[in-house]
Design a protein around this motif. Structure first.
Motif, mmCIF file in Angstrom:
data_model
loop_
_atom_site.group_PDB
_atom_site.id
_atom_site.type_symbol
_atom_site.label_atom_id
_atom_site.label_comp_id
_atom_site.label_asym_id
_atom_site.label_seq_id
_atom_site.Cartn_x
_atom_site.Cartn_y
_atom_site.Cartn_z
ATOM 1 N N ILE A 1 0.790 -1.143 0.057
ATOM 2 C CA ILE A 1 -0.084 -0.094 0.094
ATOM 3 C C ILE A 1 0.823 1.237 0.093
ATOM 4 O O ILE A 1 0.676 2.227 -0.635
ATOM 5 N N ARG A 2 1.776 1.122 0.792
ATOM 6 C CA ARG A 2 2.833 2.502 0.988
ATOM 7 C C ARG A 2 3.426 2.469 -0.426
ATOM 8 O O ARG A 2 3.655 3.721 -0.947
ATOM 9 N N LYS A 3 3.846 1.442 -1.332
ATOM 10 C CA LYS A 3 4.453 1.708 -2.436
ATOM 11 C C LYS A 3 3.610 2.156 -3.646
ATOM 12 O O LYS A 3 4.300 2.669 -4.580
ATOM 13 N N SER A 4 2.440 1.972 -3.283
ATOM 14 C CA SER A 4 1.568 2.628 -4.493
ATOM 15 C C SER A 4 1.099 4.144 -4.165
ATOM 16 O O SER A 4 0.300 4.520 -5.004
ATOM 17 N N LEU A 5 1.188 4.547 -3.111
ATOM 18 C CA LEU A 5 0.654 5.803 -2.716
ATOM 19 C C LEU A 5 1.928 6.818 -2.380
ATOM 20 O O LEU A 5 2.947 6.389 -1.835
ATOM 21 N N TYR A 6 1.710 8.105 -2.649
ATOM 22 C CA TYR A 6 2.826 9.190 -2.422
ATOM 23 C C TYR A 6 2.282 10.404 -1.835
ATOM 24 O O TYR A 6 1.186 10.639 -2.207
ATOM 25 N N ASP A 7 2.969 10.770 -1.032
ATOM 26 C CA ASP A 7 2.494 12.305 -0.474
ATOM 27 C C ASP A 7 2.727 13.604 -1.735
ATOM 28 O O ASP A 7 3.762 13.665 -2.247
ATOM 29 N N LEU A 8 1.405 14.250 -1.855
ATOM 30 C CA LEU A 8 1.575 15.519 -2.674
ATOM 31 C C LEU A 8 2.253 16.459 -2.196
ATOM 32 O O LEU A 8 2.585 16.427 -0.776
ATOM 33 N N PRO A 9 2.949 17.571 -2.826
ATOM 34 C CA PRO A 9 3.848 18.324 -2.309
ATOM 35 C C PRO A 9 3.061 19.051 -0.977
ATOM 36 O O PRO A 9 2.230 19.644 -1.225
ATOM 37 N N GLY A 10 3.911 19.012 0.472
ATOM 38 C CA GLY A 10 3.231 19.695 1.263
ATOM 39 C C GLY A 10 2.551 18.674 2.232
ATOM 40 O O GLY A 10 2.171 19.167 3.393
ATOM 41 N N SER A 11 2.584 17.572 1.840
ATOM 42 C CA SER A 11 1.876 16.510 2.841
ATOM 43 C C SER A 11 2.974 15.742 3.338
ATOM 44 O O SER A 11 4.168 15.339 2.368
ATOM 45 N N PHE A 12 2.998 15.401 4.568
ATOM 46 C CA PHE A 12 4.175 14.511 4.986
ATOM 47 C C PHE A 12 3.411 13.398 5.906
ATOM 48 O O PHE A 12 4.078 12.805 6.724
ATOM 49 N N TYR A 13 2.357 12.851 5.153
ATOM 50 C CA TYR A 13 1.861 11.560 6.039
ATOM 51 C C TYR A 13 2.598 10.526 6.077
ATOM 52 O O TYR A 13 2.910 9.860 7.006
ATOM 53 N N PHE A 14 3.460 10.224 4.906
ATOM 54 C CA PHE A 14 4.168 8.903 5.031
ATOM 55 C C PHE A 14 5.585 9.082 5.659
ATOM 56 O O PHE A 14 6.494 7.999 5.642
ATOM 57 N N GLY B 1 -1.023 8.511 -6.522
ATOM 58 C CA GLY B 1 -0.826 7.465 -6.813
ATOM 59 C C GLY B 1 -2.257 6.419 -6.706
ATOM 60 O O GLY B 1 -3.001 7.208 -7.461
ATOM 61 N N GLN B 2 -2.116 5.326 -6.503
ATOM 62 C CA GLN B 2 -3.333 4.384 -6.763
ATOM 63 C C GLN B 2 -3.509 3.445 -5.342
ATOM 64 O O GLN B 2 -2.576 3.565 -4.694
ATOM 65 N N LEU B 3 -4.745 3.148 -5.296
ATOM 66 C CA LEU B 3 -5.008 2.323 -4.438
ATOM 67 C C LEU B 3 -4.533 0.775 -4.681
ATOM 68 O O LEU B 3 -4.857 0.291 -5.734
ATOM 69 N N SER B 4 -3.724 0.254 -3.802
ATOM 70 C CA SER B 4 -3.251 -1.289 -4.161
ATOM 71 C C SER B 4 -4.343 -2.385 -4.023
ATOM 72 O O SER B 4 -5.023 -2.570 -2.835
ATOM 73 N N PRO B 5 -4.073 -3.177 -4.580
ATOM 74 C CA PRO B 5 -5.039 -4.564 -4.538
ATOM 75 C C PRO B 5 -4.579 -5.032 -3.228
ATOM 76 O O PRO B 5 -5.479 -6.023 -2.720
ATOM 77 N N ALA B 6 -3.508 -4.619 -2.728
ATOM 78 C CA ALA B 6 -3.043 -5.487 -1.695
ATOM 79 C C ALA B 6 -3.987 -5.240 -0.328
ATOM 80 O O ALA B 6 -3.887 -5.770 0.871
#
Length: 403
Positions: A42-55, A94-99
Protein backbone atom coordinates in the motif's frame (compact mmCIF):
# COMPACT_ATOMS: atom_id res chain seq x y z
CA UNK A 1 -29.49 31.70 2.15
CA UNK A 2 -26.17 30.24 1.03
CA UNK A 3 -26.24 26.98 -0.86
CA UNK A 4 -26.10 24.00 1.49
CA UNK A 5 -23.31 21.63 0.45
CA UNK A 6 -23.27 18.27 2.13
CA UNK A 7 -19.86 17.94 3.86
CA UNK A 8 -19.45 14.32 2.84
CA UNK A 9 -15.79 13.93 3.71
CA UNK A 10 -16.13 15.83 7.00
CA UNK A 11 -18.98 13.55 7.99
CA UNK A 12 -16.98 10.53 6.94
CA UNK A 13 -13.97 11.51 9.05
CA UNK A 14 -16.22 12.21 12.03
CA UNK A 15 -17.80 8.80 11.68
CA UNK A 16 -14.38 7.20 11.40
CA UNK A 17 -13.11 8.90 14.56
CA UNK A 18 -16.20 7.75 16.43
CA UNK A 19 -15.69 4.21 15.24
CA UNK A 20 -12.05 4.35 16.35
CA UNK A 21 -13.23 5.26 19.82
CA UNK A 22 -15.60 2.32 19.85
CA UNK A 23 -12.88 -0.18 19.00
CA UNK A 24 -11.32 -2.00 21.96
CA UNK A 25 -7.94 -0.68 23.04
CA UNK A 26 -5.13 -2.30 21.04
CA UNK A 27 -2.87 -4.73 22.79
CA UNK A 28 0.84 -5.15 22.24
CA UNK A 29 1.51 -7.71 19.53
CA UNK A 30 3.68 -8.43 16.51
CA UNK A 31 1.83 -7.75 13.26
CA UNK A 32 1.38 -10.95 11.28
CA UNK A 33 3.52 -11.14 8.12
CA UNK A 34 0.64 -10.95 5.61
CA UNK A 35 -0.61 -7.68 7.09
CA UNK A 36 2.96 -6.35 7.27
CA UNK A 37 3.55 -7.09 3.58
CA UNK A 38 0.15 -5.64 2.63
CA UNK A 39 1.06 -2.33 4.31
CA UNK A 40 4.34 -2.27 2.42
CA UNK A 41 2.51 -2.71 -0.90
CA UNK A 42 0.00 0.00 0.00
CA UNK A 43 2.86 2.35 0.85
CA UNK A 44 4.60 1.68 -2.48
CA UNK A 45 1.47 2.56 -4.48
CA UNK A 46 0.76 5.92 -2.79
CA UNK A 47 2.75 9.16 -2.47
CA UNK A 48 2.53 12.39 -0.51
CA UNK A 49 1.57 15.37 -2.62
CA UNK A 50 3.85 18.42 -2.15
CA UNK A 51 3.21 19.79 1.33
CA UNK A 52 1.95 16.48 2.73
CA UNK A 53 4.14 14.52 5.14
CA UNK A 54 1.81 11.65 5.98
CA UNK A 55 4.25 8.90 5.02
CA UNK A 56 7.29 10.57 6.61
CA UNK A 57 7.12 8.32 9.67
CA UNK A 58 6.14 5.11 7.85
CA UNK A 59 9.49 3.46 8.62
CA UNK A 60 9.18 -0.29 8.29
CA UNK A 61 12.10 -0.87 10.65
CA UNK A 62 9.60 0.11 13.39
CA UNK A 63 6.27 -1.39 14.42
CA UNK A 64 3.71 -0.57 11.66
CA UNK A 65 0.98 -0.41 14.30
CA UNK A 66 2.56 2.88 15.45
CA UNK A 67 2.28 4.48 11.99
CA UNK A 68 -0.11 7.44 11.62
CA UNK A 69 -3.47 6.23 10.38
CA UNK A 70 -2.87 2.57 11.24
CA UNK A 71 -4.82 0.94 14.04
CA UNK A 72 -4.20 -2.63 15.10
CA UNK A 73 -5.95 -5.03 17.37
CA UNK A 74 -3.84 -7.92 18.56
CA UNK A 75 -1.85 -8.92 15.48
CA UNK A 76 -4.12 -7.52 12.70
CA UNK A 77 -4.74 -4.15 11.02
CA UNK A 78 -8.35 -3.19 11.78
CA UNK A 79 -8.43 0.45 10.62
CA UNK A 80 -6.54 2.39 7.99
CA UNK A 81 -6.88 6.16 7.49
CA UNK A 82 -4.71 7.07 4.50
CA UNK A 83 -3.51 10.66 4.45
CA UNK A 84 -3.35 13.51 6.94
CA UNK A 85 -6.95 14.35 7.95
CA UNK A 86 -6.09 17.86 9.19
CA UNK A 87 -7.69 20.72 7.28
CA UNK A 88 -5.57 21.98 4.42
CA UNK A 89 -3.61 18.79 3.88
CA UNK A 90 -2.95 18.35 0.13
CA UNK A 91 -3.56 14.61 0.35
CA UNK A 92 -2.00 11.77 -1.58
CA UNK A 93 -1.43 10.70 -5.18
CA UNK A 94 -0.86 7.30 -6.75
CA UNK A 95 -3.30 4.40 -6.76
CA UNK A 96 -5.00 2.11 -4.29
CA UNK A 97 -3.16 -1.19 -4.09
CA UNK A 98 -5.00 -4.51 -4.53
CA UNK A 99 -3.04 -5.52 -1.41
CA UNK A 100 -5.88 -3.93 0.61
CA UNK A 101 -7.66 -7.24 0.10
CA UNK A 102 -4.94 -8.95 2.15
CA UNK A 103 -6.18 -7.21 5.30
CA UNK A 104 -9.10 -9.49 6.21
CA UNK A 105 -9.63 -7.88 9.64
CA UNK A 106 -9.88 -4.36 8.19
CA UNK A 107 -13.07 -2.73 9.46
CA UNK A 108 -12.39 0.95 8.61
CA UNK A 109 -10.82 2.35 5.42
CA UNK A 110 -10.67 6.05 4.59
CA UNK A 111 -8.71 8.22 2.17
CA UNK A 112 -8.32 11.99 2.55
CA UNK A 113 -9.17 14.21 -0.45
CA UNK A 114 -6.29 14.26 -2.89
CA UNK A 115 -5.32 12.99 -6.33
CA UNK A 116 -5.41 9.24 -5.93
CA UNK A 117 -6.46 7.80 -9.29
CA UNK A 118 -7.17 4.48 -10.95
CA UNK A 119 -9.80 1.92 -10.09
CA UNK A 120 -11.19 0.87 -6.74
CA UNK A 121 -9.58 -2.55 -6.29
CA UNK A 122 -12.14 -5.32 -6.48
CA UNK A 123 -10.01 -7.13 -3.89
CA UNK A 124 -11.60 -4.86 -1.24
CA UNK A 125 -14.40 -7.42 -1.24
CA UNK A 126 -11.98 -9.77 0.57
CA UNK A 127 -12.05 -7.42 3.59
CA UNK A 128 -15.00 -9.31 5.00
CA UNK A 129 -15.05 -7.24 8.22
CA UNK A 130 -15.26 -3.86 6.45
CA UNK A 131 -17.88 -1.55 7.98
CA UNK A 132 -16.70 1.90 6.86
CA UNK A 133 -15.46 2.86 3.37
CA UNK A 134 -14.72 6.54 2.60
CA UNK A 135 -12.72 7.39 -0.54
CA UNK A 136 -14.34 10.67 -1.55
CA UNK A 137 -12.90 13.67 -3.41
CA UNK A 138 -10.08 11.99 -5.26
CA UNK A 139 -9.67 10.98 -8.92
CA UNK A 140 -10.79 7.38 -8.80
CA UNK A 141 -12.20 6.09 -12.09
CA UNK A 142 -13.73 3.00 -13.61
CA UNK A 143 -16.83 1.31 -12.31
CA UNK A 144 -17.94 0.56 -8.76
CA UNK A 145 -16.82 -3.05 -8.18
CA UNK A 146 -19.99 -5.16 -7.88
CA UNK A 147 -18.11 -7.34 -5.40
CA UNK A 148 -18.42 -4.57 -2.79
CA UNK A 149 -22.03 -5.66 -2.43
CA UNK A 150 -20.79 -8.88 -0.82
CA UNK A 151 -19.54 -6.96 2.24
CA UNK A 152 -22.51 -7.65 4.49
CA UNK A 153 -21.18 -5.58 7.42
CA UNK A 154 -20.80 -2.31 5.49
CA UNK A 155 -22.57 0.57 7.22
CA UNK A 156 -21.05 3.59 5.43
CA UNK A 157 -20.04 3.96 1.77
CA UNK A 158 -18.74 7.37 0.72
CA UNK A 159 -17.05 7.37 -2.67
CA UNK A 160 -18.46 10.70 -3.86
CA UNK A 161 -16.73 13.28 -6.05
CA UNK A 162 -14.50 11.04 -8.08
CA UNK A 163 -14.70 10.04 -11.78
CA UNK A 164 -16.57 6.79 -11.37
CA UNK A 165 -18.75 5.67 -14.28
CA UNK A 166 -21.11 2.86 -15.19
CA UNK A 167 -24.21 1.88 -13.25
CA UNK A 168 -24.83 1.47 -9.52
CA UNK A 169 -24.43 -2.26 -8.77
CA UNK A 170 -27.98 -3.54 -8.13
CA UNK A 171 -27.05 -5.38 -4.95
CA UNK A 172 -25.26 -2.37 -3.43
CA UNK A 173 -28.55 -0.83 -2.30
CA UNK A 174 -29.61 -4.08 -0.65
CA UNK A 175 -26.76 -4.36 1.85
CA UNK A 176 -28.44 -5.29 5.13
CA UNK A 177 -26.52 -2.91 7.44
CA UNK A 178 -25.98 0.08 5.15
CA UNK A 179 -27.00 3.39 6.77
CA UNK A 180 -25.10 5.91 4.57
CA UNK A 181 -24.62 5.74 0.79
CA UNK A 182 -22.85 8.70 -0.86
CA UNK A 183 -22.09 8.36 -4.57
CA UNK A 184 -22.51 12.04 -5.49
CA UNK A 185 -20.37 13.94 -7.98
CA UNK A 186 -19.46 11.07 -10.28
CA UNK A 187 -20.49 10.01 -13.80
CA UNK A 188 -22.87 7.23 -12.93
CA UNK A 189 -25.62 6.34 -15.40
CA UNK A 190 -28.70 4.16 -15.52
CA UNK A 191 -31.49 3.80 -12.97
CA UNK A 192 -31.44 3.92 -9.18
CA UNK A 193 -31.61 0.27 -8.05
CA UNK A 194 -34.39 -0.95 -5.79
CA UNK A 195 -33.87 -1.21 -2.05
CA UNK A 196 -34.49 -4.03 0.38
CA UNK A 197 -37.86 -3.72 2.20
CA UNK A 198 -36.20 -3.41 5.61
CA UNK A 199 -33.21 -1.30 4.58
CA UNK A 200 -31.82 0.81 7.50
CA UNK A 201 -30.55 3.52 5.11
CA UNK A 202 -30.61 7.00 6.68
CA UNK A 203 -28.62 9.07 4.15
CA UNK A 204 -28.78 8.68 0.36
CA UNK A 205 -26.78 11.17 -1.73
CA UNK A 206 -26.67 10.54 -5.49
CA UNK A 207 -26.59 14.15 -6.66
CA UNK A 208 -24.56 15.33 -9.68
CA UNK A 209 -24.49 12.16 -11.71
CA UNK A 210 -26.24 11.11 -14.95
CA UNK A 211 -28.85 8.82 -13.48
CA UNK A 212 -32.14 8.39 -15.34
CA UNK A 213 -35.57 6.86 -14.93
CA UNK A 214 -38.00 7.17 -12.01
CA UNK A 215 -37.33 7.10 -8.29
CA UNK A 216 -37.83 3.51 -7.13
CA UNK A 217 -40.97 3.01 -5.07
CA UNK A 218 -38.92 0.98 -2.61
CA UNK A 219 -37.04 3.95 -1.11
CA UNK A 220 -36.35 3.10 2.57
CA UNK A 221 -38.81 4.69 4.98
CA UNK A 222 -35.85 5.15 7.37
CA UNK A 223 -34.38 7.94 5.19
CA UNK A 224 -33.58 11.27 6.85
CA UNK A 225 -31.50 12.80 4.02
CA UNK A 226 -32.26 12.40 0.31
CA UNK A 227 -30.39 14.27 -2.44
CA UNK A 228 -30.91 13.32 -6.09
CA UNK A 229 -30.33 16.72 -7.69
CA UNK A 230 -28.60 17.36 -11.03
CA UNK A 231 -29.44 14.08 -12.69
CA UNK A 232 -31.79 13.08 -15.52
CA UNK A 233 -34.46 11.48 -13.35
CA UNK A 234 -38.13 11.69 -14.33
CA UNK A 235 -41.63 10.56 -13.42
CA UNK A 236 -43.96 11.46 -10.58
CA UNK A 237 -43.17 11.68 -6.90
CA UNK A 238 -46.65 11.86 -5.37
CA UNK A 239 -46.81 8.08 -4.83
CA UNK A 240 -43.31 7.85 -3.31
CA UNK A 241 -42.53 10.74 -0.98
CA UNK A 242 -45.58 10.59 1.34
CA UNK A 243 -44.20 7.40 2.90
CA UNK A 244 -40.87 9.03 3.81
CA UNK A 245 -42.09 10.46 7.09
CA UNK A 246 -38.62 10.94 8.63
CA UNK A 247 -37.07 13.17 5.96
CA UNK A 248 -35.29 16.27 7.26
CA UNK A 249 -33.57 17.24 3.97
CA UNK A 250 -34.90 16.75 0.43
CA UNK A 251 -33.26 17.90 -2.80
CA UNK A 252 -34.71 16.73 -6.14
CA UNK A 253 -33.74 19.87 -8.06
CA UNK A 254 -32.55 20.01 -11.68
CA UNK A 255 -34.20 16.85 -12.95
CA UNK A 256 -37.26 16.17 -15.12
CA UNK A 257 -39.84 15.22 -12.49
CA UNK A 258 -43.45 16.01 -13.35
CA UNK A 259 -46.97 15.83 -11.98
CA UNK A 260 -48.24 17.40 -8.76
CA UNK A 261 -46.30 18.09 -5.59
CA UNK A 262 -48.12 16.11 -2.88
CA UNK A 263 -49.53 18.28 -0.10
CA UNK A 264 -48.28 15.81 2.49
CA UNK A 265 -44.68 16.72 1.65
CA UNK A 266 -45.20 19.99 3.54
CA UNK A 267 -45.94 18.10 6.77
CA UNK A 268 -42.55 16.39 6.88
CA UNK A 269 -39.95 17.55 9.45
CA UNK A 270 -37.82 19.04 6.65
CA UNK A 271 -35.50 22.00 7.14
CA UNK A 272 -34.68 22.38 3.44
CA UNK A 273 -37.01 21.51 0.52
CA UNK A 274 -35.48 21.89 -2.94
CA UNK A 275 -37.67 20.93 -5.92
CA UNK A 276 -36.63 23.68 -8.35
CA UNK A 277 -35.95 23.26 -12.06
CA UNK A 278 -38.31 20.40 -12.81
CA UNK A 279 -41.70 20.11 -14.54
CA UNK A 280 -43.99 19.96 -11.50
CA UNK A 281 -47.48 21.25 -12.29
CA UNK A 282 -50.88 21.87 -10.73
CA UNK A 283 -51.92 23.80 -7.64
CA UNK A 284 -50.24 23.58 -4.26
CA UNK A 285 -52.41 22.31 -1.42
CA UNK A 286 -50.54 22.27 1.90
CA UNK A 287 -52.83 20.60 4.43
CA UNK A 288 -51.43 22.52 7.44
CA UNK A 289 -49.29 25.63 8.05
CA UNK A 290 -45.85 24.83 6.68
CA UNK A 291 -42.90 24.90 9.11
CA UNK A 292 -40.12 24.43 6.55
CA UNK A 293 -37.56 27.28 6.74
CA UNK A 294 -36.16 26.93 3.21
CA UNK A 295 -38.42 26.15 0.22
CA UNK A 296 -37.39 26.40 -3.43
CA UNK A 297 -40.09 25.54 -5.99
CA UNK A 298 -38.86 27.89 -8.72
CA UNK A 299 -38.67 27.08 -12.44
CA UNK A 300 -41.62 24.68 -12.55
CA UNK A 301 -45.16 24.82 -13.96
CA UNK A 302 -47.08 25.31 -10.73
CA UNK A 303 -50.29 27.31 -10.87
CA UNK A 304 -53.31 28.53 -8.92
CA UNK A 305 -53.06 30.93 -6.01
CA UNK A 306 -50.00 31.28 -3.82
CA UNK A 307 -50.91 29.31 -0.67
CA UNK A 308 -50.97 31.42 2.49
CA UNK A 309 -49.74 28.33 4.34
CA UNK A 310 -46.27 28.87 2.85
CA UNK A 311 -45.84 32.24 4.56
CA UNK A 312 -43.97 30.78 7.55
CA UNK A 313 -40.95 29.98 5.36
CA UNK A 314 -37.94 32.22 5.85
CA UNK A 315 -36.59 31.67 2.33
CA UNK A 316 -39.27 31.06 -0.32
CA UNK A 317 -38.60 30.78 -4.05
CA UNK A 318 -41.78 30.61 -6.19
CA UNK A 319 -40.43 32.45 -9.25
CA UNK A 320 -40.82 31.22 -12.83
CA UNK A 321 -44.14 29.44 -12.34
CA UNK A 322 -47.78 30.16 -13.26
CA UNK A 323 -49.25 31.50 -10.04
CA UNK A 324 -52.24 33.85 -10.39
CA UNK A 325 -54.27 36.22 -8.24
CA UNK A 326 -53.12 38.44 -5.40
CA UNK A 327 -50.37 37.61 -2.94
CA UNK A 328 -51.98 36.80 0.44
CA UNK A 329 -51.69 39.62 2.98
CA UNK A 330 -50.07 37.28 5.50
CA UNK A 331 -46.91 37.47 3.34
CA UNK A 332 -46.95 41.26 3.66
CA UNK A 333 -47.20 41.01 7.43
CA UNK A 334 -44.30 38.59 7.63
CA UNK A 335 -42.12 40.73 5.35
CA UNK A 336 -42.77 43.98 7.21
CA UNK A 337 -41.91 42.27 10.51
CA UNK A 338 -38.62 41.05 9.09
CA UNK A 339 -39.67 37.42 9.51
CA UNK A 340 -39.08 36.53 5.84
CA UNK A 341 -35.53 36.76 4.59
CA UNK A 342 -36.40 36.15 0.94
CA UNK A 343 -39.54 36.03 -1.20
CA UNK A 344 -39.10 35.60 -4.96
CA UNK A 345 -42.35 35.80 -6.98
CA UNK A 346 -41.04 37.13 -10.29
CA UNK A 347 -42.14 35.66 -13.64
CA UNK A 348 -45.62 34.54 -12.64
CA UNK A 349 -49.08 35.93 -13.49
CA UNK A 350 -49.83 37.61 -10.16
CA UNK A 351 -52.19 40.58 -10.16
CA UNK A 352 -51.31 42.41 -6.96
CA UNK A 353 -49.70 42.62 -3.54
CA UNK A 354 -50.88 45.04 -0.87
CA UNK A 355 -47.54 46.31 0.34
CA UNK A 356 -46.49 49.89 1.07
CA UNK A 357 -43.42 51.91 0.10
CA UNK A 358 -40.11 50.08 -0.39
CA UNK A 359 -38.74 51.87 2.66
CA UNK A 360 -40.96 49.64 4.77
CA UNK A 361 -39.25 46.49 3.53
CA UNK A 362 -36.49 45.59 6.01
CA UNK A 363 -32.94 45.67 4.70
CA UNK A 364 -32.46 42.00 5.57
CA UNK A 365 -35.31 40.95 3.24
CA UNK A 366 -35.04 40.25 -0.50
CA UNK A 367 -38.34 40.74 -2.33
CA UNK A 368 -38.84 40.45 -6.09
CA UNK A 369 -42.18 40.93 -7.91
CA UNK A 370 -41.03 41.69 -11.47
CA UNK A 371 -42.70 40.41 -14.63
CA UNK A 372 -46.18 39.69 -13.33
CA UNK A 373 -49.61 41.00 -14.40
CA UNK A 374 -49.17 44.13 -12.30
CA UNK A 375 -46.90 47.07 -11.87
CA UNK A 376 -44.69 46.05 -8.92
CA UNK A 377 -45.99 48.00 -5.90
CA UNK A 378 -42.44 48.32 -4.59
CA UNK A 379 -39.21 48.61 -6.55
CA UNK A 380 -36.78 46.37 -4.74
CA UNK A 381 -33.54 44.84 -5.93
CA UNK A 382 -34.10 41.64 -7.91
CA UNK A 383 -31.58 39.00 -8.98
CA UNK A 384 -30.09 39.31 -12.47
CA UNK A 385 -32.09 36.30 -13.63
CA UNK A 386 -35.32 38.35 -13.23
CA UNK A 387 -34.44 40.45 -16.29
CA UNK A 388 -35.16 44.13 -16.85
CA UNK A 389 -38.89 44.09 -17.69
CA UNK A 390 -41.00 45.17 -14.72
CA UNK A 391 -44.38 43.97 -16.00
CA UNK A 392 -45.58 41.09 -18.17
CA UNK A 393 -47.04 42.12 -21.60
CA UNK A 394 -50.78 42.79 -21.35
CA UNK A 395 -51.67 40.20 -24.00
CA UNK A 396 -50.29 37.45 -21.75
CA UNK A 397 -52.37 38.44 -18.76
CA UNK A 398 -56.12 38.11 -19.47
CA UNK A 399 -56.07 34.30 -19.49
CA UNK A 400 -53.93 33.98 -16.38
CA UNK A 401 -54.50 37.18 -14.50
CA UNK A 402 -58.24 36.90 -13.97
CA UNK A 403 -59.40 35.30 -10.74
Amino acid sequence: MPEIVAPAFTNAIALLLVSFLLLPAPTAAILIPTDYLALQSIRKSLYDLPGSFYFASWDFTADPCTFPGVLCRNDRVVALALGDPRAGSPGLSGQLSPALGRLPALAELSLVPGRVSGAIPSSISLCSSLRFLALSRNMLSGTIPPSIASLAHLRVIDIGYNFLSGTIPPLLTRLPSLSTLILSGNRLTGPIPTFAPNSPLVRLDLQRNRLSGPIPVSLPTSLHYLSLSFNQLSGRIDHILPSLRRLTFLDLSSNSFSGPIPGSIFTLPISSLRLQRNYFSGDLHPSVPVRIPYIDLSFNRLGGRVPAALSDAEWLYLDYNRFIGEVPTVFVDRILKGEMRLLYLQHNFLTGMAIGPPSNVPMITSLCLQYNCMVPPVQTACPARAGLQKTRPAEQCPKWGKV
